[in-house]
Scaffold this motif. Structure first.
Motif, PDB file in Angstrom:
ATOM      1  N   LYS A  10     -16.336  32.604  96.310  1.00  0.00           N
ATOM      2  CA  LYS A  10     -17.641  32.495  95.634  1.00  0.00           C
ATOM      3  C   LYS A  10     -18.575  33.663  95.956  1.00  0.00           C
ATOM      4  O   LYS A  10     -19.162  34.239  95.049  1.00  0.00           O
ATOM      5  N   PRO A  11     -18.732  34.049  97.226  1.00  0.00           N
ATOM      6  CA  PRO A  11     -19.619  35.190  97.505  1.00  0.00           C
ATOM      7  C   PRO A  11     -19.128  36.491  96.860  1.00  0.00           C
ATOM      8  O   PRO A  11     -19.926  37.293  96.390  1.00  0.00           O
ATOM      9  N   VAL A  12     -17.837  36.677  96.823  1.00  0.00           N
ATOM     10  CA  VAL A  12     -17.268  37.887  96.224  1.00  0.00           C
ATOM     11  C   VAL A  12     -17.506  37.882  94.719  1.00  0.00           C
ATOM     12  O   VAL A  12     -17.937  38.881  94.134  1.00  0.00           O
ATOM     13  N   LEU A  13     -17.238  36.767  94.078  1.00  0.00           N
ATOM     14  CA  LEU A  13     -17.370  36.679  92.625  1.00  0.00           C
ATOM     15  C   LEU A  13     -18.823  36.648  92.161  1.00  0.00           C
ATOM     16  O   LEU A  13     -19.117  37.009  91.022  1.00  0.00           O
ATOM     17  N   LYS A  21     -13.195  43.797  92.353  1.00  0.00           N
ATOM     18  CA  LYS A  21     -13.310  42.993  93.567  1.00  0.00           C
ATOM     19  C   LYS A  21     -12.033  43.209  94.381  1.00  0.00           C
ATOM     20  O   LYS A  21     -10.927  43.074  93.860  1.00  0.00           O
ATOM     21  N   PHE A  22     -12.178  43.540  95.648  1.00  0.00           N
ATOM     22  CA  PHE A  22     -11.038  43.806  96.511  1.00  0.00           C
ATOM     23  C   PHE A  22     -11.146  42.911  97.729  1.00  0.00           C
ATOM     24  O   PHE A  22     -12.150  42.943  98.439  1.00  0.00           O
ATOM     25  N   VAL A  23     -10.138  42.072  97.967  1.00  0.00           N
ATOM     26  CA  VAL A  23     -10.162  41.121  99.071  1.00  0.00           C
ATOM     27  C   VAL A  23      -8.993  41.411 100.006  1.00  0.00           C
ATOM     28  O   VAL A  23      -7.854  41.499  99.570  1.00  0.00           O
ATOM     29  N   ASP A  26      -6.032  37.972 106.413  1.00  0.00           N
ATOM     30  CA  ASP A  26      -4.742  37.621 107.009  1.00  0.00           C
ATOM     31  C   ASP A  26      -3.837  36.930 106.001  1.00  0.00           C
ATOM     32  O   ASP A  26      -4.286  36.475 104.949  1.00  0.00           O
ATOM     33  N   ARG A  27      -2.582  36.828 106.355  1.00  0.00           N
ATOM     34  CA  ARG A  27      -1.624  36.116 105.518  1.00  0.00           C
ATOM     35  C   ARG A  27      -1.929  34.620 105.533  1.00  0.00           C
ATOM     36  O   ARG A  27      -2.460  34.089 106.500  1.00  0.00           O
ATOM     37  N   SER A  28      -1.589  33.978 104.432  1.00  0.00           N
ATOM     38  CA  SER A  28      -1.637  32.512 104.329  1.00  0.00           C
ATOM     39  C   SER A  28      -3.025  31.924 104.522  1.00  0.00           C
ATOM     40  O   SER A  28      -3.169  30.859 105.103  1.00  0.00           O
ATOM     41  N   ASP A  29      -4.053  32.615 104.043  1.00  0.00           N
ATOM     42  CA  ASP A  29      -5.388  32.025 104.138  1.00  0.00           C
ATOM     43  C   ASP A  29      -5.924  31.610 102.774  1.00  0.00           C
ATOM     44  O   ASP A  29      -7.086  31.293 102.637  1.00  0.00           O
ATOM     45  N   GLY A  30      -5.051  31.623 101.746  1.00  0.00           N
ATOM     46  CA  GLY A  30      -5.423  31.083 100.453  1.00  0.00           C
ATOM     47  C   GLY A  30      -5.903  32.085  99.416  1.00  0.00           C
ATOM     48  O   GLY A  30      -6.471  31.686  98.400  1.00  0.00           O
ATOM     49  N   LYS A  31      -5.694  33.378  99.643  1.00  0.00           N
ATOM     50  CA  LYS A  31      -6.153  34.387  98.668  1.00  0.00           C
ATOM     51  C   LYS A  31      -5.539  34.150  97.298  1.00  0.00           C
ATOM     52  O   LYS A  31      -6.244  34.057  96.295  1.00  0.00           O
TER      53      LYS A  31
END
Length: 78
Positions: A10-13, A21-23, A26-31
């Motif tokens: 939400k903050p990114v969007l 937008k570039f995120v 870590d792995r497996s955090d729901g990106k």
């Protein structure tokens, strides 16, 4: 045991001043899951088609697609 914290896009969007937008995280955090839900919501609301890119074709196997659909049904009941 620590509770798993998943990414919140939400903050990114909400920042409408940027084109891309570039995120990174870590792995497996729901990106991927968060992005897929966003693409789905945008399509349902506005008819906008999103693109989800994966690095390896092996990542997009039948199990991945079925899991994606199952998760969408759980979270986004229509």
């Amino acid at each position: 045991m620590t509770k798993k914290v998943y990414i919140d896009l939400k903050p990114v969007l909400s920042d409408i001043k940027s084109i891309i937008k570039f995120v990174m995280s870590d792995r497996s955090d729901g990106k991927t899951t968060a992005i897929i839900y966003t693409v789905y919501d945008n399509f349902k609301r506005d008819g906008r088609i999103g693109v989800i890119a994966r690095r390896y074709v092996e990542e997009c196997n039948e199990l991945w697609v079925n899991t994606l659909i199952t998760n969408l049904k759980k979270v986004r009941q229509t």
